[in-house]
Design a protein around this motif. Sequence first.
Motif, PDB file in Angstrom:
ATOM      1  N   ALA A 140       0.927  -1.470  -0.074  1.00  0.00           N
ATOM      2  CA  ALA A 140       0.270   0.041  -0.050  1.00  0.00           C
ATOM      3  C   ALA A 140       0.789   0.647   0.383  1.00  0.00           C
ATOM      4  O   ALA A 140       1.866   1.492   0.894  1.00  0.00           O
ATOM      5  CB  ALA A 140      -0.749   0.387   1.522  1.00  0.00           C
ATOM      6  N   ILE A 141       0.745   2.354  -1.345  1.00  0.00           N
ATOM      7  CA  ILE A 141       1.377   3.883  -1.280  1.00  0.00           C
ATOM      8  C   ILE A 141       0.778   4.919  -1.018  1.00  0.00           C
ATOM      9  O   ILE A 141      -0.359   4.430  -1.726  1.00  0.00           O
ATOM     10  CB  ILE A 141       2.505   3.273  -2.548  1.00  0.00           C
ATOM     11  N   PRO A 142       1.091   5.543   0.282  1.00  0.00           N
ATOM     12  CA  PRO A 142      -0.454   6.435   0.240  1.00  0.00           C
ATOM     13  C   PRO A 142      -0.112   7.482  -0.566  1.00  0.00           C
ATOM     14  O   PRO A 142       1.021   7.352  -1.283  1.00  0.00           O
ATOM     15  CB  PRO A 142       0.406   6.693   1.178  1.00  0.00           C
ATOM     16  N   LEU A 143      -0.378   8.098  -1.401  1.00  0.00           N
ATOM     17  CA  LEU A 143      -0.491   8.505  -2.798  1.00  0.00           C
ATOM     18  C   LEU A 143       0.249  10.133  -2.466  1.00  0.00           C
ATOM     19  O   LEU A 143       1.133  10.945  -3.455  1.00  0.00           O
ATOM     20  CB  LEU A 143      -2.184   8.918  -3.241  1.00  0.00           C
ATOM     21  N   ARG A 144       0.601  10.513  -1.153  1.00  0.00           N
ATOM     22  CA  ARG A 144       1.072  11.403  -0.783  1.00  0.00           C
ATOM     23  C   ARG A 144       2.935  11.157  -0.137  1.00  0.00           C
ATOM     24  O   ARG A 144       3.690  12.150  -0.719  1.00  0.00           O
ATOM     25  CB  ARG A 144       1.187  11.992   0.373  1.00  0.00           C
ATOM     26  N   ALA A 145       3.191  10.160  -0.781  1.00  0.00           N
ATOM     27  CA  ALA A 145       4.411   9.757  -0.765  1.00  0.00           C
ATOM     28  C   ALA A 145       5.133   9.145  -2.154  1.00  0.00           C
ATOM     29  O   ALA A 145       6.426   9.792  -2.389  1.00  0.00           O
ATOM     30  CB  ALA A 145       4.014   7.989  -0.548  1.00  0.00           C
ATOM     31  N   LEU A 146       4.270   9.593  -2.936  1.00  0.00           N
ATOM     32  CA  LEU A 146       4.225   9.813  -4.643  1.00  0.00           C
ATOM     33  C   LEU A 146       5.168  10.960  -5.242  1.00  0.00           C
ATOM     34  O   LEU A 146       4.198  11.882  -4.530  1.00  0.00           O
ATOM     35  CB  LEU A 146       4.018   8.572  -5.723  1.00  0.00           C
TER      36      LEU A 146
END
Length: 169
Positions: A140-146
């Motif tokens: 699970a990759i938070p969109l904020r991390a991209l």
Amino acid sequence: MPSAQDIRCSFAFTPWERVRLAAVLTFQRKLFLAFALAWPAVGLILAILALAGGVPVGAPLWRMIGLCIVFIPVLLALSAAAGFLVRRGPREPFNYVFDGAGVHVSTSAFAHTHPWSAIVRVKRSQGFVLLFFAPRQAHAIPLRALASPHDEQALVALAQAAGVGAPRA
């Protein structure tokens, strides 16, 4: 050797993200969704029967109705909090690299690679990019991390180019 097409991100989950992620993953399976929705439905039915029955309703019944309605949200919050408080892992940063070989994740305690062939589908949901490798189990990759919105599109394109989501023989 990293290439210019590699997508990199590093993040630590916030407590609120852990609760949201627990809910998102729980609701990915129809059986769990039915179980989660059954509790408030029972509470609502009890309330309707109590109010329509014309019988004096006491505090124990209203407590039971309240418990039915808040049971799943409280369960999800406790699950996320237990994972956050008990284990060190969820608090430290996760470092991800996505490249042609697959999904590489590392922390100070471990490093693991999932080849693209192990990823069964990619989905965007509730502020996360989810890379599923088993039912209810996903990176699970938070969109904020991209770094940018283009990274999300590039990640999905990279997965699709590797055959993720394509029918398997």
